[in-house]
Design a protein around this motif. Structure first.
Motif, PDB file in Angstrom:
ATOM      1  N   GLU A 251       9.971  19.763  -4.944  1.00 30.33           N
ATOM      2  CA  GLU A 251      10.759  18.557  -5.197  1.00 30.33           C
ATOM      3  C   GLU A 251      11.744  18.342  -4.050  1.00 30.33           C
ATOM      4  O   GLU A 251      12.210  19.295  -3.418  1.00 30.33           O
ATOM      5  N   SER A 252      12.067  17.083  -3.796  1.00 33.97           N
ATOM      6  CA  SER A 252      13.004  16.785  -2.705  1.00 33.97           C
ATOM      7  C   SER A 252      14.354  17.455  -2.949  1.00 33.97           C
ATOM      8  O   SER A 252      15.034  17.869  -2.000  1.00 33.97           O
TER       9      SER A 252
ATOM     10  N   SER B 143      18.948   3.154   6.878  1.00 35.73           N
ATOM     11  CA  SER B 143      18.501   3.134   5.482  1.00 35.73           C
ATOM     12  C   SER B 143      18.887   1.823   4.807  1.00 35.73           C
ATOM     13  O   SER B 143      18.092   1.236   4.064  1.00 35.73           O
TER      14      SER B 143
ATOM     15  N   SER C 187      18.569   5.314   0.159  1.00 35.02           N
ATOM     16  CA  SER C 187      17.474   5.918   0.934  1.00 35.02           C
ATOM     17  C   SER C 187      16.145   5.792   0.178  1.00 35.02           C
ATOM     18  O   SER C 187      15.101   5.532   0.781  1.00 35.02           O
ATOM     19  N   GLN C 188      16.185   5.953  -1.150  1.00 34.73           N
ATOM     20  CA  GLN C 188      14.960   5.779  -1.943  1.00 34.73           C
ATOM     21  C   GLN C 188      14.432   4.348  -1.855  1.00 34.73           C
ATOM     22  O   GLN C 188      13.228   4.119  -1.857  1.00 34.73           O
TER      23      GLN C 188
ATOM     24  N   GLN D  82      11.797   3.301   0.708  1.00 32.16           N
ATOM     25  CA  GLN D  82      10.408   3.722   0.485  1.00 32.16           C
ATOM     26  C   GLN D  82       9.855   4.485   1.694  1.00 32.16           C
ATOM     27  O   GLN D  82       8.657   4.436   1.990  1.00 32.16           O
ATOM     28  N   ASN D  83      10.771   5.170   2.363  1.00 34.25           N
ATOM     29  CA  ASN D  83      10.404   6.018   3.501  1.00 34.25           C
ATOM     30  C   ASN D  83      10.777   7.457   3.130  1.00 34.25           C
ATOM     31  O   ASN D  83      11.958   7.788   3.051  1.00 34.25           O
ATOM     32  N   ARG D  84       9.781   8.295   2.893  1.00 33.74           N
ATOM     33  CA  ARG D  84      10.043   9.644   2.406  1.00 33.74           C
ATOM     34  C   ARG D  84      10.776  10.521   3.414  1.00 33.74           C
ATOM     35  O   ARG D  84      11.505  11.427   3.041  1.00 33.74           O
TER      36      ARG D  84
ATOM     37  N   VAL E  68      14.386   9.777   2.905  1.00 37.58           N
ATOM     38  CA  VAL E  68      14.839  10.380   1.647  1.00 37.58           C
ATOM     39  C   VAL E  68      15.076  11.875   1.828  1.00 37.58           C
ATOM     40  O   VAL E  68      16.126  12.410   1.433  1.00 37.58           O
ATOM     41  N   LEU E  69      14.116  12.561   2.440  1.00 38.58           N
ATOM     42  CA  LEU E  69      14.228  14.016   2.623  1.00 38.58           C
ATOM     43  C   LEU E  69      15.325  14.383   3.612  1.00 38.58           C
ATOM     44  O   LEU E  69      15.883  15.479   3.545  1.00 38.58           O
TER      45      LEU E  69
ATOM     46  N   GLU F 114      19.136  13.588   1.550  1.00 38.75           N
ATOM     47  CA  GLU F 114      19.591  14.401   0.414  1.00 38.75           C
ATOM     48  C   GLU F 114      20.419  15.619   0.820  1.00 38.75           C
ATOM     49  O   GLU F 114      21.481  15.863   0.237  1.00 38.75           O
TER      50      GLU F 114
END
Length: 249
Positions: free
Chosen positions: A82-83, A115, A160-161, A164-166, A169-170, A173
C-alpha cells in the motif's frame, strides 16, 4: 603480510533474507503476479533449500513489507504494498538520513504546485467532493490543532490523488508524514498560520474545482512559500533535520 587483512568478509546475509529476496525478485519480475497464491510452505522450503523455520521468517519479512498477505491459516497471496506502507518506510529512511527542512521544501515547491495544476486538469468528481469536505471541516475545526494538522496532511494527499499520477502520489505521502511534526510546531509558535492555511486551501480547491490550472498552481506555490516563511519567522532552523511525529514530544 601476515598481520594485514587481504580479503573482506564473505557476505553473511541471513538465510531468511535470502529467502525473502528470492521470492521478492519473482514478484517484481512479474513471474508471480498480485492476487496469485504462493506454493505451500513445504514446496517453497524444498525449492529454496531451507528449513521451514527459516522460510517462515522470510515470509514474515515479505508480509511486513506488504508483498504478501494471508488468506486463511495456510494460504499466502501475492500483494502490492500500500502507498501508506511505502510512505512510512520512506519517511523513516529520510529521517534516519537527517533530511533537512530545506531539502524537503525544495521538493515541495516543485511537486506541490505541479500537483495542483494536474489536479485542476484531471480531478475526478469523487476526489473533488473529498477535497471540498476537507476544506469545510478545516473551517469548522480551525482551533483544534490535532485535527487541523491531520486535515492539512490529508488535503495535500487528496490533491496529489486528484492528479491521477501514481508517481506524484507515492512521492507526496512520505513528505506529508515528515512535515506533520513541523506543522504542529508552527501552529504552536504562530497561531495565525492556520488562517492563512485555510485561505490557501480554499483558493486551491476553488481553482481545482473550476479547472483553473494556472490559479491552482499559483496559489499552491504561495501556500508552500508561506509555509517556509512561517518557519523562518518562528525561528525554526531551516537547515536542521526534519523529525518524525513524536520525536520532539
Amino acid at each position: 603480510m601476515e598481520g594485514k587483512a587481504l580479503f573482506e568478509a564473505i557476505d553473511a546475509m541471513p538465510s531468511y533474507k535470502r529467502v525473502s529476496l528470492a521470492i521478492e525478485e519473482q514478484i517484481i519480475s512479474g513471474k508471480i503476479k498480485p492476487g496469485e497464491a504462493l506454493p505451500t510452505e513445504h514446496t517453497l522450503a524444498e525449492q529454496l533449500g531451507v528449513n521451514r523455520s527459516t522460510l517462515r521468517e522470510g515470509l514474515r519479512a515479505l508480509e511486513n513489507a506488504g508483498f504478501i498477505k494471508r488468506a486463511g491459516a495456510k494460504k499466502l497471496i501475492v500483494s502490492i504494498p500500500e502507498s501508506s506502507e511505502i510512505a512510512q518506510y520512506t519517511s523513516r529512511a529520510m529521517s534516519l538520513h537527517s533530511v533537512t527542512f530545506a531539502e524537503l521544501w525544495e521538493m515541495m515547491i516543485v511537486l506541490e504546485p505541479l500537483s495542483a495544476r494536474y489536479a485542476a486538469e484531471r480531478a475526478p468528481k469523487d476526489i473533488l467532493k473529498l477535497i471540498e469536505a476537507n476544506v469545510a471541516e478545516t473551517e469548522e475545526r480551525l482551533h483544534d490543532d490535532a485535527t487541523i494538522i491531520r486535515l492539512d496532511v490529508e488535503f495535500h494527499s487528496l490533491v496529489s490523488q486528484a492528479t491521477q499520477n501514481r508517481v506524484l502520489v507515492l512521492s507526496e505521502e512520505p513528505l506529508g508524514l515528515l512535515l506533520y511534526n513541523s506543522t504542529r510546531r508552527l501552529y504552536r509558535a504562530s497561531p495565525k498560520a492556520r488562517y492563512r492555511l485555510l485561505e490557501a486551501h480554499r483558493k486551491i480547491y476553488e481553482a481545482i474545482a473550476s479547472g483553473d490550472a494556472d490559479t491552482a498552481e499559483t496559489w499552491m506555490r504561495k501556500h508552500i512559500e508561506d509555509f517556509k516563511r512561517g518557519h523562518v519567522i518562528a525561528g525554526f532552523d531551516f537547515h536542521g533535520p526534519v523529525r518524525l511525529p513524536g520525536a520532539d514530544g
